[in-house]
Enzyme design. Structure first.
Site, PDB file in Angstrom:
ATOM      1  N   LYS A  87     -13.594   1.357  16.110  1.00  0.00           N
ATOM      2  CA  LYS A  87     -12.305   0.656  16.229  1.00  0.00           C
ATOM      3  C   LYS A  87     -11.783   0.701  17.651  1.00  0.00           C
ATOM      4  CE  LYS A  87     -10.942   0.788  11.487  1.00  0.00           C
ATOM      5  NZ  LYS A  87     -10.337   1.504  10.418  1.00  0.00           N
ATOM      6  N   LYS A 140       8.166 -17.877 -10.038  1.00  0.00           N
ATOM      7  CA  LYS A 140       7.539 -16.688 -10.623  1.00  0.00           C
ATOM      8  C   LYS A 140       6.338 -17.131 -11.473  1.00  0.00           C
ATOM      9  CE  LYS A 140       8.391 -12.841 -13.638  1.00  0.00           C
ATOM     10  NZ  LYS A 140       9.158 -12.406 -14.799  1.00  0.00           N
ATOM     11  N   ASN A 188       0.851  -1.199   0.000  1.00  0.00           N
ATOM     12  CA  ASN A 188       0.000   0.000   0.000  1.00  0.00           C
ATOM     13  C   ASN A 188       0.882   1.243   0.000  1.00  0.00           C
ATOM     14  OD1 ASN A 188       0.499   0.915   2.859  1.00  0.00           O
ATOM     15  ND2 ASN A 188      -0.299  -1.139   3.253  1.00  0.00           N
ATOM     16  N   ASP A 198      -4.712  -9.366  13.303  1.00  0.00           N
ATOM     17  CA  ASP A 198      -4.776  -7.948  13.649  1.00  0.00           C
ATOM     18  C   ASP A 198      -3.755  -7.711  14.763  1.00  0.00           C
ATOM     19  OD1 ASP A 198      -5.450  -5.430  14.846  1.00  0.00           O
ATOM     20  OD2 ASP A 198      -7.282  -5.497  13.659  1.00  0.00           O
ATOM     21  N   ILE A 199      -2.669  -7.043  14.416  1.00  0.00           N
ATOM     22  CA  ILE A 199      -1.556  -6.889  15.368  1.00  0.00           C
ATOM     23  C   ILE A 199      -2.001  -6.066  16.575  1.00  0.00           C
ATOM     24  CG2 ILE A 199       0.816  -6.035  15.627  1.00  0.00           C
ATOM     25  CD1 ILE A 199       1.021  -6.410  12.512  1.00  0.00           C
ATOM     26  N   ASP A 215      -4.392  -6.160   5.324  1.00  0.00           N
ATOM     27  CA  ASP A 215      -5.391  -6.995   5.997  1.00  0.00           C
ATOM     28  C   ASP A 215      -5.356  -8.433   5.472  1.00  0.00           C
ATOM     29  OD1 ASP A 215      -6.423  -5.038   7.684  1.00  0.00           O
ATOM     30  OD2 ASP A 215      -7.661  -4.200   6.080  1.00  0.00           O
ATOM     31  N   LYS A 247     -11.201  -2.972  18.810  1.00  0.00           N
ATOM     32  CA  LYS A 247      -9.819  -3.455  18.868  1.00  0.00           C
ATOM     33  C   LYS A 247      -9.266  -3.452  20.288  1.00  0.00           C
ATOM     34  CE  LYS A 247      -8.553  -2.373  14.144  1.00  0.00           C
ATOM     35  NZ  LYS A 247      -7.421  -2.716  13.277  1.00  0.00           N
ATOM     36  N   PHE A 262      -4.334   3.586  15.012  1.00  0.00           N
ATOM     37  CA  PHE A 262      -4.645   4.585  13.995  1.00  0.00           C
ATOM     38  C   PHE A 262      -5.862   4.108  13.231  1.00  0.00           C
ATOM     39  CE2 PHE A 262      -1.558   8.025  13.127  1.00  0.00           C
ATOM     40  CZ  PHE A 262      -0.771   7.855  14.250  1.00  0.00           C
TER      41      PHE A 262
HETATM   42  N1  CTP Z   1      -3.786  -2.878  12.311  1.00  0.00           N
HETATM   43  C1  CTP Z   1      -2.996  -3.906  12.809  1.00  0.00           C
HETATM   44  N2  CTP Z   1      -2.993  -5.109  12.197  1.00  0.00           N
HETATM   45  C2  CTP Z   1      -3.765  -5.330  11.107  1.00  0.00           C
HETATM   46  C3  CTP Z   1      -4.589  -4.304  10.600  1.00  0.00           C
HETATM   47  C4  CTP Z   1      -4.569  -3.068  11.218  1.00  0.00           C
HETATM   48  O1  CTP Z   1      -2.285  -3.690  13.793  1.00  0.00           O
HETATM   49  N3  CTP Z   1      -3.727  -6.534  10.533  1.00  0.00           N
HETATM   50  C5  CTP Z   1      -3.805  -1.599  13.028  1.00  0.00           C
HETATM   51  C6  CTP Z   1      -3.256  -0.441  12.259  1.00  0.00           C
HETATM   52  O2  CTP Z   1      -1.869  -0.280  12.509  1.00  0.00           O
HETATM   53  C7  CTP Z   1      -4.058   0.708  12.831  1.00  0.00           C
HETATM   54  C8  CTP Z   1      -5.396   0.107  13.163  1.00  0.00           C
HETATM   55  O3  CTP Z   1      -5.152  -1.285  13.254  1.00  0.00           O
HETATM   56  O4  CTP Z   1      -3.521   1.169  14.057  1.00  0.00           O
HETATM   57  C9  CTP Z   1      -6.495   0.375  12.190  1.00  0.00           C
HETATM   58  O5  CTP Z   1      -6.185  -0.078  10.950  1.00  0.00           O
HETATM   59  P1  CTP Z   1      -7.196   0.127   9.732  1.00  0.00           P
HETATM   60  O6  CTP Z   1      -6.518  -0.380   8.520  1.00  0.00           O
HETATM   61  O7  CTP Z   1      -7.723   1.505   9.723  1.00  0.00           O
HETATM   62  O8  CTP Z   1      -8.387  -0.782  10.181  1.00  0.00           O
HETATM   63  P2  CTP Z   1      -8.767  -2.219   9.809  1.00  0.00           P
HETATM   64  O9  CTP Z   1      -8.775  -3.014  11.058  1.00  0.00           O
HETATM   65  O10 CTP Z   1      -7.918  -2.709   8.703  1.00  0.00           O
HETATM   66  O11 CTP Z   1     -10.242  -2.022   9.335  1.00  0.00           O
HETATM   67  P3  CTP Z   1     -10.800  -1.552   7.914  1.00  0.00           P
HETATM   68  O12 CTP Z   1      -9.747  -1.897   6.903  1.00  0.00           O
HETATM   69  O13 CTP Z   1     -12.029  -2.315   7.782  1.00  0.00           O
HETATM   70  O14 CTP Z   1     -11.012  -0.081   8.051  1.00  0.00           O
END
Ligand code: CTP
Length: 404
Positions: A340, A289, A211, A307-308, A279, A344, A326
């Site tokens: 969130k 390849k 990304n 989800d870390i 995600d 979370k 964030f």
């Molecule tokens: N995050 C994480 N591990 C993941 C996904 C997200 O630690 N696998 C953390 C990001 O570092 C951030 C927060 O979760 O602090 C929110 O991430 P975001 O991408 O906005 O949310 P998602 O959980 O991915 O939800 P969505 O994509 O549905 O908005």
């Protein structure tokens, strides 16, 4: 003595406002900073090296090819020995050379050869300031994390009125104080974990899913926490940024590797999850390849990454005292952020609008709201460095009552 022990390399470029650099040197010294000056050829048309030398009580450097200067302190060493490079005034010409990476004199070479924070205080005729070329150059510098102070609106030496006046020296000192922090030790003894940047999820040996995250915000937070005395572990995805000074950096590529590095860093007092974690990852990464001659259409099965943030927030006894996530959203920013926060299990969410129109992703600035169980605090649009400083200050406040 808000700048006690700090070293500022002051680069004075050409323009009538250069006379204010003398007052700036005086104020910086008064605040406790050590000041060394670099004077450009154009700057020397407006102030003398002798004045800067007398006020800074340091040798003034002017010539890239001077044998004496190079033998005493080479141009690389000049920037390395400073905590901040301040370009005051910053002329349109020097800004242009900074933006294009020129190394045509001592000032531009020092600015190119540095990874020290840089602040510029532009001063020029309003038409020069508003010219698309200058606007683009300043945007480029902001995008690289350069802090910009001013210019102010006002009467100009050329008789016109408009934006282009150098900010007053006290305002420049205040900006320098904000950038260098108080140099405090308010987070001494604390261990902070910060995630930053994107993750790369491999498809085959040469391709990956990624990304647009630059890592600037996470790195700025890590740097600001370290400046307040915290021991900082920064777990970073692939970014082109230099490692922040005084921070222990663990480089990883995938989300799963980021989680493992975060777990290994525990216990910590505070964890800030600024990374844009993928995600999804490819379920079956091809060992070879993938060829375009294979069966079409090609489809990749994706499985969800851990989800870390949620994992570390739910780490039981090992949970950091303060867990900050964030929320990068393109609409309904605070609404999703509140969801969130609860979903979370974190204490605060820094919510930001990353819609294409905001220019936040990959840019130098950020406009965030701090969402806590107590409510939503909208912060003004700030440089990512300033957001880092503010957040670090809030973290220091929040950890203070828990001390002992
Ligand atoms: N995050 C994480 N591990 C993941 C996904 C997200 O630690 N696998 C953390 C990001 O570092 C951030 C927060 O979760 O602090 C929110 O991430 P975001 O991408 O906005 O949310 P998602 O959980 O991915 O939800 P969505 O994509 O549905 O908005």
């Amino acid at each position: 003595m808000s700048l006690a022990g700090k070293r500022v390399l002051l680069i004075v470029s050409g323009g009538i406002a250069a006379y204010k650099s003398l007052e700036l040197v005086r104020l910086l010294r008064k605040a406790g900073a050590g000041v060394t000056c670099v004077l450009t050829r154009a700057g020397a048309e407006f102030v003398t090296a002798l004045s800067l030398q007398a006020l800074s009580e340091n040798r003034v450097y002017a010539d890239l090819f001077s044998l004496t200067d190079e033998s005493e302190m080479g141009h690389i060493q000049l920037s390395r020995s400073a905590d901040l490079l301040a370009v005051v005034p910053a002329s349109a010409d020097l800004i242009q050379r900074m933006a294009t990476g020129a190394a045509s004199d001592l000032a531009s070479t020092v600015l190119l050869a540095t990874d020290t924070p840089v602040l510029i205080a532009p001063a020029m005729n309003m038409r020069m300031w508003l010219h698309p070329a200058t606007v683009a150059n300043v945007a480029t510098l902001r995008g690289r994390g350069v802090a910009v102070v001013g210019p102010e609106d006002g009467d100009m030496a050329c008789g016109e009125f408009g934006p282009g006046r150098l900010s007053e020296p006290p305002a420049i000192v205040a900006a320098i104080e904000a950038l260098l922090g108080s140099g405090s030790t308010e987070l001494a003894g604390r261990h902070a974990l910060v995630t930053s940047g994107p993750t790369y999820e491999p498809i085959d040996p040469v391709r990956y899913i990624a990304n647009r995250s630059s890592g600037r915000q996470g790195h700025a937070i890590a740097e600001a926490l370290a400046r307040r005395g915290a021991r900082v572990t920064l777990v970073s995805g692939p970014v082109v940024l230099p490692d922040p000074p005084g921070v222990s950096v663990q480089k990883i590529e995938t989300a799963e590797a980021m989680l493992a590095a975060c777990r290994a860093a525990l216990p910590v007092d505070v964890a800030v999850f600024a990374a844009a974690v993928a995600d999804w990852r490819v379920e079956n990464v091809s060992a070879e390849k993938i060829k375009k001659t294979g069966p079409a259409p090609l489809s990749l099965a994706l499985v969800q990454n851990s989800d870390i943030l949620a994992t570390i927030a739910g780490a039981g006894e090992n949970r950091p005292r303060l867990v900050i996530g964030f929320a990068a959203e393109t609409s309904n920013v605070t609404g999703y952020a509140r969801e969130k926060l609860a979903g979370k299990g974190c204490d605060w969410i820094v919510a930001n609008n990353v819609s294409a129109a905001s220019g936040v992703f990959g840019g130098g600035e950020n406009e965030v709201s701090l969402v806590t169980p107590e409510g939503v605090e909208a912060w003004p649009r700030l440089s990512k460095r300033e957001v880092g400083e503010r957040l670090a200050a809030r973290i220091a406040d929040a950890l203070r009552p828990l001390r002992g």
